[in-house]
Enzyme design. Structure first.
Site, PDB file in Angstrom:
ATOM      1  N   GLY A 239      -1.434   4.950  -4.209  1.00 60.20           N
ATOM      2  CA  GLY A 239      -2.217   3.764  -4.544  1.00 60.20           C
ATOM      3  C   GLY A 239      -1.647   2.490  -3.962  1.00 60.20           C
TER       4      GLY A 239
ATOM      5  CG  ASP B  69      -6.258  -1.894   9.181  1.00 61.84           C
ATOM      6  OD1 ASP B  69      -5.147  -2.393   8.923  1.00 61.84           O
ATOM      7  OD2 ASP B  69      -6.461  -1.171  10.175  1.00 61.84           O
TER       8      ASP B  69
ATOM      9  N   GLY C 141      -0.179   4.738   0.157  1.00 63.34           N
ATOM     10  CA  GLY C 141      -0.854   5.985   0.476  1.00 63.34           C
ATOM     11  C   GLY C 141      -1.531   6.577  -0.750  1.00 63.34           C
ATOM     12  CB  ALA C 142      -1.712  10.036  -2.034  1.00 61.68           C
TER      13      ALA C 142
ATOM     14  CB  SER D 139      -0.940  -0.017   1.201  1.00 60.61           C
ATOM     15  OG  SER D 139      -0.215   0.095   2.398  1.00 60.61           O
TER      16      SER D 139
HETATM   17  N1  LIG Z   1      -4.210  10.380   0.514  1.00 60.59           N
HETATM   18  C1  LIG Z   1      -4.749   9.301  -0.057  1.00 60.59           C
HETATM   19  N2  LIG Z   1      -5.441   9.410  -1.203  1.00 60.59           N
HETATM   20  C2  LIG Z   1      -6.000   8.330  -1.803  1.00 60.59           C
HETATM   21  N3  LIG Z   1      -5.923   7.063  -1.296  1.00 60.59           N
HETATM   22  C3  LIG Z   1      -5.238   6.910  -0.163  1.00 60.59           C
HETATM   23  C4  LIG Z   1      -4.609   8.000   0.532  1.00 60.59           C
HETATM   24  N4  LIG Z   1      -4.025   7.510   1.633  1.00 60.59           N
HETATM   25  C5  LIG Z   1      -4.265   6.182   1.637  1.00 60.59           C
HETATM   26  N5  LIG Z   1      -4.990   5.808   0.574  1.00 60.59           N
HETATM   27  C6  LIG Z   1      -5.462   4.468   0.229  1.00 60.59           C
HETATM   28  O1  LIG Z   1      -5.383   3.642   1.377  1.00 60.59           O
HETATM   29  C7  LIG Z   1      -4.429   2.608   1.185  1.00 60.59           C
HETATM   30  C8  LIG Z   1      -3.671   2.338   2.463  1.00 60.59           C
HETATM   31  O2  LIG Z   1      -2.940   3.474   2.872  1.00 60.59           O
HETATM   32  P1  LIG Z   1      -1.438   3.382   3.414  1.00 60.59           P
HETATM   33  O3  LIG Z   1      -1.165   4.656   4.114  1.00 60.59           O
HETATM   34  O4  LIG Z   1      -0.534   2.986   2.312  1.00 60.59           O
HETATM   35  O5  LIG Z   1      -1.507   2.110   4.387  1.00 60.59           O
HETATM   36  P2  LIG Z   1      -1.441   1.950   5.972  1.00 60.59           P
HETATM   37  O6  LIG Z   1      -2.724   2.560   6.473  1.00 60.59           O
HETATM   38  O7  LIG Z   1      -1.377   0.477   6.164  1.00 60.59           O
HETATM   39  O8  LIG Z   1      -0.203   2.683   6.421  1.00 60.59           O
HETATM   40  C9  LIG Z   1      -3.559   3.064   0.014  1.00 60.59           C
HETATM   41  O9  LIG Z   1      -2.977   1.970  -0.651  1.00 60.59           O
HETATM   42  C10 LIG Z   1      -4.565   3.815  -0.831  1.00 60.59           C
HETATM   43  O10 LIG Z   1      -5.335   2.887  -1.583  1.00 60.59           O
HETATM   44  O1  LIG Z   2      -0.570  -2.780  15.619  1.00 57.77           O
HETATM   45  P1  LIG Z   2      -0.052  -1.435  15.213  1.00 57.77           P
HETATM   46  O2  LIG Z   2       0.970  -1.481  14.141  1.00 57.77           O
HETATM   47  O3  LIG Z   2       0.413  -0.643  16.423  1.00 57.77           O
HETATM   48  O4  LIG Z   2      -1.258  -0.640  14.595  1.00 57.77           O
HETATM   49  C1  LIG Z   2      -2.451  -0.466  15.300  1.00 57.77           C
HETATM   50  C2  LIG Z   2      -3.230   0.664  14.752  1.00 57.77           C
HETATM   51  O5  LIG Z   2      -3.427   0.436  13.385  1.00 57.77           O
HETATM   52  C3  LIG Z   2      -4.792   0.602  13.041  1.00 57.77           C
HETATM   53  O6  LIG Z   2      -5.311  -0.698  12.859  1.00 57.77           O
HETATM   54  C4  LIG Z   2      -4.900   1.417  11.790  1.00 57.77           C
HETATM   55  O7  LIG Z   2      -4.159   0.786  10.760  1.00 57.77           O
HETATM   56  P2  LIG Z   2      -3.815   1.395   9.353  1.00 57.77           P
HETATM   57  O8  LIG Z   2      -3.997   2.894   9.452  1.00 57.77           O
HETATM   58  O9  LIG Z   2      -2.413   0.987   9.077  1.00 57.77           O
HETATM   59  O10 LIG Z   2      -4.777   0.773   8.384  1.00 57.77           O
HETATM   60  C5  LIG Z   2      -5.456   1.238  14.231  1.00 57.77           C
HETATM   61  O11 LIG Z   2      -6.772   0.817  14.430  1.00 57.77           O
HETATM   62  C6  LIG Z   2      -4.590   0.827  15.378  1.00 57.77           C
HETATM   63  O12 LIG Z   2      -4.578   1.800  16.374  1.00 57.77           O
END
Ligand SMILES: Nc1ncnc2c1ncn2[C@@H]1O[C@H](COP(=O)(O)OP(=O)(O)O)[C@@H](O)[C@H]1O
Ligand SMILES: O=P(O)(O)OC[C@H]1O[C@](O)(COP(=O)(O)O)[C@@H](O)[C@@H]1O
Length: 312
Positions: free
Chosen positions: A225, A252, A222-223, A220
Site C-alpha cells: 500500500g 505515477d 507496492g502490495a 508507495s
Molecule cells: N501488487 C500490488 N498490489 C496492490 N497494489 C499495488 C501493487 N503494486 C503496486 N501497487 C499500488 O501501486 C502503488 C505504487 O507502487 P510502487 O511499486 O510502490 O511504486 P513505483 O511504481 O513508484 O515503484 C502502491 O503504493 C500501491 O498502491
Molecule cells: O525516470 P525513471 O526513474 O528512469 O523512470 C522512468 C520509467 O518510469 C515510468 O514512469 C513508470 O514509473 P512507475 O512504475 O515508478 O510508476 C515509466 O513510464 C518509465 O519508463
C-alpha cells in the site's frame, strides 16, 4: 490544473512473457508501446481522471517525434521542448502475477540552454497551476540540484510542488522544501542509507526526509500500500489486488490520485491507493479511467501496525 515536468521521458515498450529465462530465446505473448516517463504518466492518469493537466516534456530525435504522436493520440495537453539528444526507449518484461523486469536507458544529454528552455516552459504553463510535479530520473548533463531549483521557482510563484525522483536528485531537492515527495520503498531506503523492512522503519525514514526539508512524504509500498506523513501525522493504507497485471506506472497513478483528491489527509490517501491499485490491474502503463477505479477495496489505518514486516 496540475503541471508535470519530465526531463527524461520515454517510449515504454512492455513485453508480456510466460516466464523470463536469461540467455534464452523467448516468444512474447504480447507487446505494447506507451508514452512514458513519470511526469508524463501522472498527466495521463490525471487526463483519464478528468483533471486538467499539462505535461512539460523534452523531445528529441525520431523517438521524440513518436512520443509526441502518442501523446497527441491520447489527447494530452503537452508543452514539448525540442532537444538535440534523442528521447530514450525503456523496456519492461512482464511475467504473470505482476513480476516486472525493467530496462531503463539513461536518456539523451541535456544542455544548459535546453534546461533554461524547460524552465521557461514551466513558468509559462504554470501560471494557473495549483501544483507542479517534477518527476523521474535526470538524464546525463543535468545537475542534481535541478529539482531544488524547480521547487524554489515554483514556491516563489505561490504554487505547491511535488517531487518524485530518486538518489542525489531527491536528496538535493529536500532543503528546497518540496510540499510533497513520493519515494517508493527502495528510493526511501536509499535516501536514508539503511534498509526499510517494517512499517516502523518507513515512518522513521519519512520523518527523516521531513527533518531534511520535505513537508509531506507519501511512500508507495507496492502490495503493502502506501504511507503518508505530513503535518497532520501518520496514516497508512492498502488496496489489495488479487491478480496484478503490470505495476509499471502504478506509482505515477498513485501520485496523480493523491494530487487529484487534494493532496491531504485520509481522503487523498484513499484516492491514491484506489488509483494505484487500478493501474496495477491494467496492462503495461495504461492509466485507469473512472470505471477502472474501485474505492471499496481501500483500507485506511490511522494507527497502522508498525511492527508489520513489508512483503514487497
Ligand atoms: N501488487 C500490488 N498490489 C496492490 N497494489 C499495488 C501493487 N503494486 C503496486 N501497487 C499500488 O501501486 C502503488 C505504487 O507502487 P510502487 O511499486 O510502490 O511504486 P513505483 O511504481 O513508484 O515503484 C502502491 O503504493 C500501491 O498502491
Ligand atoms: O525516470 P525513471 O526513474 O528512469 O523512470 C522512468 C520509467 O518510469 C515510468 O514512469 C513508470 O514509473 P512507475 O512504475 O515508478 O510508476 C515509466 O513510464 C518509465 O519508463
Amino acid at each position: 490544473m496540475i503541471v508535470t515536468v519530465t526531463l527524461n521521458p520515454s517510449l515504454d515498450r512492455t513485453i508480456e512473457v510466460d516466464v523470463l529465462t536469461r540467455g534464452e530465446m523467448i516468444r512474447a505473448r504480447s507487446a505494447r508501446l506507451d508514452p512514458g516517463g513519470k511526469g508524463v504518466n501522472v498527466s495521463r492518469a490525471l487526463l483519464a481522471g478528468h483533471v486538467t493537466s499539462t505535461a512539460v516534456v523534452t523531445v528529441g530525435g525520431p523517438e521524440g517525434d513518436q512520443l509526441r504522436r502518442l501523446l497527441a493520440a491520447e489527447g494530452l495537453a503537452v508543452r514539448a521542448v525540442p532537444v538535440a539528444g534523442r528521447t530514450r526507449s525503456n523496456v519492461t518484461i512482464a511475467e504473470p502475477g505482476g513480476v516486472v523486469t525493467k530496462l531503463n536507458e539513461p536518456g539523451g544529454r541535456l544542455s544548459d540552454a535546453e534546461l533554461a528552455e524547460v524552465a521557461e516552459a514551466v513558468a509559462a504553463e504554470s501560471a494557473a497551476a495549483s501544483w507542479v510535479a517534477g518527476c523521474g530520473s535526470l538524464p546525463p548533463g543535468v545537475p542534481d540540484g535541478i529539482y531544488a531549483e524547480l521547487c524554489r521557482r515554483v514556491a516563489a510563484a505561490g504554487i505547491r510542488v511535488a517531487i518524485d525522483s530518486s538518489g542525489p536528485a531527491l536528496l538535493a531537492a529536500l532543503p528546497a522544501r518540496p510540499d510533497l515527495v513520493k519515494p517508493n520503498r527502495e528510493e526511501l531506503a536509499e535516501a536514508v542509507g539503511r534498509p526499510v523492512d517494517r512499517l516502523a522503519d518507513v515512518v522513521e525514514a519519512a520523518h527523516e526526509l521531513r527533518a531534511r526539508g520535505a513537508r509531506g512524504v507519501l511512500v508507495s509500498l507496492g502490495a503493502d500500500g502506501a504511507l503518508l506523513v505530513d503535518d497532520d501525522g501518520v496514516i497508512a493504507g492498502d488496496a489489495p489486488v488479487e491478480r496484478p497485471r503490470s505495476t509499471v506506472g502504478a506509482g505515477d497513478a498513485l501520485l496523480a490520485g493523491f494530487l487529484a483528491a487534494g493532496a491531504r489527509g485520509p481522503r487523498a490517501l484513499a484516492a491514491a491507493l484506489a488509483w494505484g491499485a487500478a493501474a496495477v490491474r491494467l496492462p503495461a502503463s495504461r492509466m485507469p479511467r473512472h470505471s477502472d477505479i474501485r474505492h471499496d477495496i481501500v483500507r485506511i489505518r490511522s494507527r497502522p501496525d508498525l511492527d508489520k514486516p513489508l512483503v514487497t
